[in-house]
Motif scaffolding. Structure first.
Motif, PDB file in Angstrom:
ATOM      1  N   LYS A 198       0.828  -1.207   0.000  1.00 43.28           N
ATOM      2  CA  LYS A 198       0.000   0.000   0.000  1.00 43.28           C
ATOM      3  C   LYS A 198       0.865   1.260   0.000  1.00 43.28           C
ATOM      4  O   LYS A 198       0.594   2.223  -0.722  1.00 43.28           O
ATOM      5  CB  LYS A 198      -0.929  -0.010   1.212  1.00 43.28           C
ATOM      6  N   ASN A 203      -6.359  -6.938  -3.904  1.00 39.70           N
ATOM      7  CA  ASN A 203      -7.102  -5.667  -4.008  1.00 39.70           C
ATOM      8  C   ASN A 203      -6.159  -4.474  -3.951  1.00 39.70           C
ATOM      9  O   ASN A 203      -6.302  -3.506  -4.710  1.00 39.70           O
ATOM     10  CB  ASN A 203      -8.135  -5.569  -2.884  1.00 39.70           C
ATOM     11  N   TRP A 219      -5.443  -1.993  -7.097  1.00 38.43           N
ATOM     12  CA  TRP A 219      -5.652  -0.554  -6.874  1.00 38.43           C
ATOM     13  C   TRP A 219      -4.404   0.247  -7.236  1.00 38.43           C
ATOM     14  O   TRP A 219      -4.476   1.292  -7.892  1.00 38.43           O
ATOM     15  CB  TRP A 219      -6.020  -0.344  -5.404  1.00 38.43           C
ATOM     16  N   THR A 232     -13.041  -5.760  -4.686  1.00 39.06           N
ATOM     17  CA  THR A 232     -12.276  -6.020  -5.908  1.00 39.06           C
ATOM     18  C   THR A 232     -12.991  -5.439  -7.118  1.00 39.06           C
ATOM     19  O   THR A 232     -12.370  -4.751  -7.955  1.00 39.06           O
ATOM     20  CB  THR A 232     -12.082  -7.534  -6.099  1.00 39.06           C
ATOM     21  N   ASN A 268     -15.277  -3.102  -7.181  1.00 37.79           N
ATOM     22  CA  ASN A 268     -15.293  -1.633  -7.091  1.00 37.79           C
ATOM     23  C   ASN A 268     -13.969  -1.047  -7.560  1.00 37.79           C
ATOM     24  O   ASN A 268     -13.928  -0.010  -8.236  1.00 37.79           O
ATOM     25  CB  ASN A 268     -15.568  -1.189  -5.655  1.00 37.79           C
ATOM     26  N   THR A 269     -12.880  -1.740  -7.199  1.00 45.97           N
ATOM     27  CA  THR A 269     -11.551  -1.275  -7.617  1.00 45.97           C
ATOM     28  C   THR A 269     -11.406  -1.362  -9.130  1.00 45.97           C
ATOM     29  O   THR A 269     -10.867  -0.440  -9.765  1.00 45.97           O
ATOM     30  CB  THR A 269     -10.463  -2.110  -6.922  1.00 45.97           C
ATOM     31  N   ASN A 294     -13.653   1.341 -10.778  1.00 47.65           N
ATOM     32  CA  ASN A 294     -13.074   2.673 -10.590  1.00 47.65           C
ATOM     33  C   ASN A 294     -11.808   2.841 -11.421  1.00 47.65           C
ATOM     34  O   ASN A 294     -11.536   3.929 -11.954  1.00 47.65           O
ATOM     35  CB  ASN A 294     -12.754   2.895  -9.108  1.00 47.65           C
ATOM     36  N   GLY A 295     -11.024   1.759 -11.523  1.00 43.96           N
ATOM     37  CA  GLY A 295      -9.804   1.835 -12.331  1.00 43.96           C
ATOM     38  C   GLY A 295     -10.100   2.107 -13.789  1.00 43.96           C
ATOM     39  O   GLY A 295      -9.445   2.946 -14.427  1.00 43.96           O
ATOM     40  N   THR A 353     -19.556   4.920  -8.399  1.00 44.43           N
ATOM     41  CA  THR A 353     -18.441   4.838  -9.349  1.00 44.43           C
ATOM     42  C   THR A 353     -18.956   4.687 -10.778  1.00 44.43           C
ATOM     43  O   THR A 353     -18.446   5.330 -11.710  1.00 44.43           O
ATOM     44  CB  THR A 353     -17.520   3.662  -8.985  1.00 44.43           C
TER      45      THR A 353
END
Length: 756
Positions: A227, A258, A262, A291, A293-294, A297-298, A329
């Motif tokens: 991260k 995840n 991200w 996952t 959502n990521t 959004n990506g 999103t």
């Protein structure tokens, strides 16, 4: 009676509590106590007044049916205040006093024993990380407490969040010296703290040092390292450590993937993110809602709508319920790509599934609706937002909403947006008011605009230092113009004075205010603004000056009108001839002849050729008042400008008024410059001088007339010669006689020559 004494007796709360348990209502003592239970007593105690007996009040003998209830009603109601905790007292002392030996002794006297809970709670409740660090070190050095693993973890976490990373690091590394063992969580919190402060390299060093120090690393420390690295865009480093993790036999979790996905999207490494997503599934790790959502959004970040839609459909097919984050999103994806209708459909779908929009959702959908002109839908969503009392994440949307409603012609809806802000406890800024005021003025709804303006002025909203949206000229100038044209210039000036405090020096507003004050008969206020404009080099308008001068003239204040006229000329404006005439006439009628003369001088210098009748009046007045030199100066100016005054009339007037000195000087001026004058005018001057007994002055003038070849009445000359002889001025009489005879011979010769 034992309960009554000469001094007040205080009955405690416990006394009444015990008394309430007694059920014997026939005891006469209860009646006495009932008599003394007054409403003026304090909640915690009852006082018996001095010199009171039951016999002194008739009510004492009345039967009391429920004395116990009355006594119970005096028991204090409400919750007792909890005593302040020791840790809170210590934190307050540290916050209010400097860390000195005296403070340390005060804390030590307050606390008999420092146990784990107390030390931990003080660290947790400290208002300042420095206070926590000072307390942590003091209790240890003073031998009051031996820190354990939990207190070390707490102080490291506090210092890490406060970016006091060197202190946190030293405390961590010193733990073995105190007989305490390291564990992974201690290092994880320090790695994360360095990462949040942007010092990635130190996070990596601490992570690597774990192996050297014998601290086992699990997926937990790897996840926090990934991260930290990904947040700074170091995706290649993250891949290397990911491979190292696999080589160490550490199995990645769903959270690990995840974080990696991200981070890759954060660095726009779309293909790598896709590959890790597929690898995740190949390891039998099922993607969860985070996952998906990521991924959505990506792809939204790289503006790939189709791919985002694919993952959105896929997650629903796998019975993974989308959350508000998922829908928000996707809505953002549609809105950013111009598909506002699809975003609105998704918004309605989300609500139909019982998923309530949040602040981010509102901040996402509303801008798109404003851009596409769907203001009716936007108005509905704003109402919903207010009903749920959820303000949007970005308050700038309100300005766009007001602008959008105004552009759509719905000023009522725009006003509702302003009210909605207030209901959401969001203070409207001057810019919000400005857009609405501007459009109200354009529509001619000035009354409503004035009401909004009153709010701006009374609440001093424009002077709020936190305001980022200023009131624009397109809003305040039409408003000021309206107020000035409708007798409300003072209100307009109050508005503009507040704007001036913000550095606004708008020439349009200044001139409008001057015109407004002038129309309302308050030229002094207009002149004050005019002086401010001159000091700050603000451009003025000719129309403002003209109205200001006319306002002074209406109030019969010609001197101030002249001051305004001078300022007008000084600022490069050219007054028209009628304005000159008005000021000069007003000054002349007020008896200020010389001041009027100065204005006349300026008028002549500016080439104004009109109003010569007024010029003659001023010249006459100057001559009659004895200001001969000034009058001659004005005449000289007139002659140079090509405006010849009526000398015959001027000489005649001064002679008639008996102003012989003025007449002599004026005639001298005329003769010296060979200006033409009627013969009769000469005689008038000579007659006036002779009548005044000024024979020598008459002699001097007559000589000059003869030298210039002027002709006068013969009788005037003979009378003057006679007077000169009588007064003993025989020499002058003889010279004058020969001069007259010589002129006659010259005339005869001229006649003969002309006859031949």
């Amino acid at each position: 009676m034992s309960l009554i004494s000469s001094k007040p007796q205080i009955l405690s709360h416990n006394f009444f509590a015990n008394l309430a348990r007694i059920t014997n209502t026939h005891n006469p003592h209860f009646k006495v106590l009932n008599f003394f239970c007054t409403s003026s007593s304090s909640p915690n105690e009852e006082q018996i007044p001095e010199s009171k007996t039951p016999d002194s009040d008739p009510s004492a003998h009345e039967p009391q049916s429920e004395p116990t209830q009355i006594l119970v009603s005096r028991i204090p109601r409400g919750k007792h205040r909890n005593p302040e905790k020791i840790e809170d007292v210590i934190c307050r002392m540290m916050a209010n006093r400097a860390w000195t030996t005296r403070l340390q002794n005060s804390i030590r006297n307050l606390v008999p024993l420092f146990d784990h809970d107390l030390v931990y709670n003080v660290l947790h409740s400290a208002r300042n990380p420095d206070h926590a660090l000072q307390f942590f070190r003091w209790v240890e050095r003073a031998g009051l407490f031996k820190h354990d693993r939990e207190t070390h973890y707490k102080i490291i976490d506090i210092l890490g969040k406060a970016s006091k990373l060197n202190h946190a690091r030293c405390i961590l590394l010193d733990m073995p010296k105190k007989g305490l063992k390291w564990d992974e969580d201690l290092f994880v919190v320090l790695i994360d703290s360095y990462g949040k402060s942007g010092i990635v390299q130190e996070s990596v060093k601490i992570f690597n040092s774990m192996g050297e120090l014998g601290v086992p690393r699990t997926i937990k420390s790897y996840d926090v390292l990934f991260k930290v690295i990904m947040r700074r865009g170091r995706y290649m480093m993250a891949k290397r450590y990911f491979n190292k993790m696999l080589s160490e036999g550490i199995v990645p979790t769903r959270h690990t993937y995840n974080v990696m996905i991200w981070g890759f999207f954060l660095s726009s490494r779309v293909e790598t993110a896709n590959r890790f997503f597929e690898e995740m599934k190949s390891r039998d790790i099922s993607p969860d809602v985070v996952t998906y959502n990521t991924m959505i959004n990506g792809f939204n970040r790289v503006k790939k709508v189709k791919e985002a839609e694919k993952f959105f459909v896929e997650m629903k097919a796998k019975n993974i319920e989308p959350t508000v984050i998922t829908y928000t999103t996707m809505i953002k994806t549609y809105v950013n790509n111009g598909n506002v209708d699809d975003g609105l459909k998704l918004y309605e779908e989300m609500k139909s599934f019982g998923i309530k929009p949040n602040a981010f959702t509102y901040s996402t959908i509303l801008p798109g609706l404003c851009e596409t002109g769907k203001m009716s839908d936007a108005h509905t969503i704003v109402k919903e937002m207010v009903h749920r009392h959820i303000p949007p994440q970005d308050n700038s949307i309100f300005l766009r909403l007001i602008e959008g409603q105004c552009n759509a012609g719905d000023l009522d809806a725009a006003a509702d947006v302003l009210k909605s802000m207030m209901r959401l406890n969001i203070t409207p800024q001057p810019g919000h008011y400005g857009v609405l005021i501007e459009n109200l003025c354009k529509k001619g709804v000035h009354d409503e605009a004035v009401k909004l303006l009153d709010q701006l002025i009374e609440q001093e909203i424009m002077l709020n230092a936190n305001s980022s949206l200023e009131l624009l000229p397109t809003a305040y100038n039409p408003m000021i113009e309206y107020l000035c044209n409708n007798g409300m210039t003072s209100k307009a000036e109050t508005l503009f004075r507040q704007l001036m405090k913000l550095g606004v020096l708008d020439p349009v507003a200044f001139n409008a205010l001057i015109r407004g004050h002038s129309k309302e008969g308050s030229p002094d206020s207009g002149l004050e603004l005019l002086k401010i404009m001159m000091r700050r080099n603000v451009a003025s308008e000719e129309s403002a000056y003209k109205l200001l001068i006319e306002s002074y003239l209406k109030k019969s204040e010609p001197s101030d009108a002249k001051t305004a006229l001078d300022s007008m000329i000084e600022n490069g404006h050219q007054p028209d001839s009628s304005l000159y005439r008005s000021v000069i006439e007003s000054l002349f009628e007020d008896g200020r002849v010389q001041t009027a003369s100065r204005v006349m001088k300026v008028m002549i210098e500016k080439g104004v050729k009109e109003h010569m009748d007024l010029v003659s009046k001023i010249l006459e007045a100057l001559l009659l008042r004895g200001h001969v030199e000034e009058a001659l100066g004005r005449i000289e100016l007139l002659m140079n400008a090509g405006f010849a005054p009526d000398f015959d009339n001027l000489l005649s007037v001064v002679c008639e008024k008996g102003k012989t000195i003025a007449a002599v000087k004026l005639l001298d001026y005329v003769l010296e410059r060979d200006y033409s004058v009627e013969f009769s005018t000469y005689d008038k001057v000579l007659d006036a001088l002779l009548a005044a007994g000024k024979t020598l002055n008459a002699y001097s003038i007559l000589c000059k007339i003869k030298e210039k070849g002027g002709v006068t009445d013969k009788s005037s000359g003979e009378e003057l010669i006679k007077l000169l002889n009588e007064q003993g001025n025989t020499k002058q009489a003889d010279i004058l006689s020969r001069m007259i005879k010589g002129n006659e011979k010259v005339k005869k010769v001229k006649k003969q020559a002309s006859a031949a």
